[in-house]
Design an enzyme around this catalytic site. Structure first.
Site: not given
Length: 389
Positions: A129, A133, A213, A217, A228
């Site tokens: 990956e 972000e 992608r 989110w 998180t």
């Protein structure tokens, strides 16, 4: 603690873990991990190379893209409009094809909102990956990250770069992904470089075919793990939504184009990948030696082989002789300083500026002869700092 309370806690924990697993699967896009399971389907490759799409024309380019995840995705003069309104939303668009090294450019504006994460993710079937972000509560920073073979035992691979006004100004976020080196650029300026040997000696270096992608989110969802939520900047308050991300244009160059890719073994190494051309009965495994781009065999030349290894902006235009596929062991045996060359006619970069008006949006881009979008705009805005890990 009573049995009923314990049961409810365990149920909630199961639901949260299930959601996280589902999210991870959505990001990586794999139902069959080829380094753990044999007989996985082949990955369809991008052959329309280089590829460019202008979402401000109001269309999706459906043969190349699929909308996945809950939430709203519409196409207007502002581009692909990805809107997160409710708990559980994660509006995302995904390519229907994979690339095997190359370059990806995304011209976009991030979504605002505490705990909202806008992401650009290259992800493979075996857990490799590469990420951009952007955290909704911080309008002046972007984060970069990478993973190899699904290894998430440590979360120390991230980097931060200062970029001004990521929500109000469109910026070009570029990933230049090569064998041996990975570079992230913002508006043509390198903000981070990762060398293969610095990723646990190459073990965690992303190196298998990947899908693209783009989406958002809620990392700050109250049901997420505390770590998180803290990383995402705090708890998301959905009553302050909707939270909208805008993706205007995307440009992709597939370094090693093929009709399909498959895994020759379960190593997850780049030289085990099998490339199959259209109409070919059999594929060619990268480790088998030197193969020209047209599929015939040839002898590599060391001439100018080090010219591409210097750090350069993706806007650099380079002419190149025939591109060769050359495995690292063979390169070492021939005593070559190997770094794969960019393909001929490497497309110009997308450029960033403040978002145009509706009338400007339809006239600010033109298609080149290669089908790539050449966009005229003002010089880049915002500063960035180098981060290397």
């Amino acid at each position: 603690m009573g049995n009923d309370t314990l049961s409810l806690l365990l149920l909630r924990l199961f639901l949260v873990l299930s959601a996280l697993v589902a999210l991870a699967a959505a990001q990586s896009g794999t139902d069959c991990n080829p380094i753990k399971t044999s007989g996985c389907p082949v990955d369809i490759g991008l052959t329309n190379n280089p590829y460019g799409v202008d979402f401000t024309k109001g269309t999706m380019d459906q043969p190349s893209w699929t909308s996945v995840g809950a939430g709203s995705v519409t196409y207007t003069s502002q581009g692909a409009v990805l809107t997160l309104s409710n708990k559980g939303d994660a509006p995302t668009i995904s390519t229907n094809w994979y690339i095997f090294f190359g370059r990806v450019e995304v011209l976009m504006r991030a979504a605002p909102g505490t705990g909202i994460v806008s992401s650009v993710v290259l992800g493979s079937d075996d857990g490799d990956e590469i990420d951009w972000e952007l955290i909704g509560g911080n309008d002046d920073e972007v984060q970069t990250n990478y993973f190899g073979k699904g290894n998430v035992t440590l979360y120390n691979r991230g980097g931060n770069s200062a970029v001004h006004d990521v929500q109000g100004t469109r910026h070009n976020y570029t990933i230049d992904w090569q064998i041996g080196q990975l570079t992230w650029y913002v508006d043509g300026k390198a903000v981070r470089t990762l060398k293969e040997e610095d990723a646990v000696g190459g073990l965690n270096y992303p190196q298998t075919p990947m899908k693209l992608r783009i989406g958002s989110w809620a990392g700050g969802d109250p049901d997420n793990a505390p770590g998180t939520i803290a990383w995402a900047g705090g708890v998301t308050d959905y009553t302050k939504g909707p939270f909208t991300m805008y993706v205007e244009r995307v440009s992709v160059t597939n370094q090693y184009p093929a009709a399909s890719y498959s895994y020759g073994d379960m190593s997850g190494n780049w030289d085990s990948i099998v490339l199959k051309k259209d109409g070919a009965a059999d594929g060619h495994q990268m480790k088998e030696g030197i193969v020209k781009e047209d599929g015939s065999t040839g002898v590599a030349s060391a001439t100018n082989s080090s010219s591409s290894s210097s750090s350069s902006s993706p806007s650099s235009s380079q002419s190149s002789p025939t591109l060769y596929y050359l495995s690292f062991p063979l390169a070492k045996a021939l005593d070559l300083h190997f770094h794969p060359r960019r393909p001929p006619s490497f497309p110009p970069p997308l450029t960033s500026t403040h978002p145009p008006s509706s009338s400007q949006a339809t006239t600010s881009a033109r298609a080149t002869s290669e089908g790539h979008l050449s966009i005229t705009s003002s010089p880049e805005q915002g500063a960035s700092r180098d981060v290397t890990r």
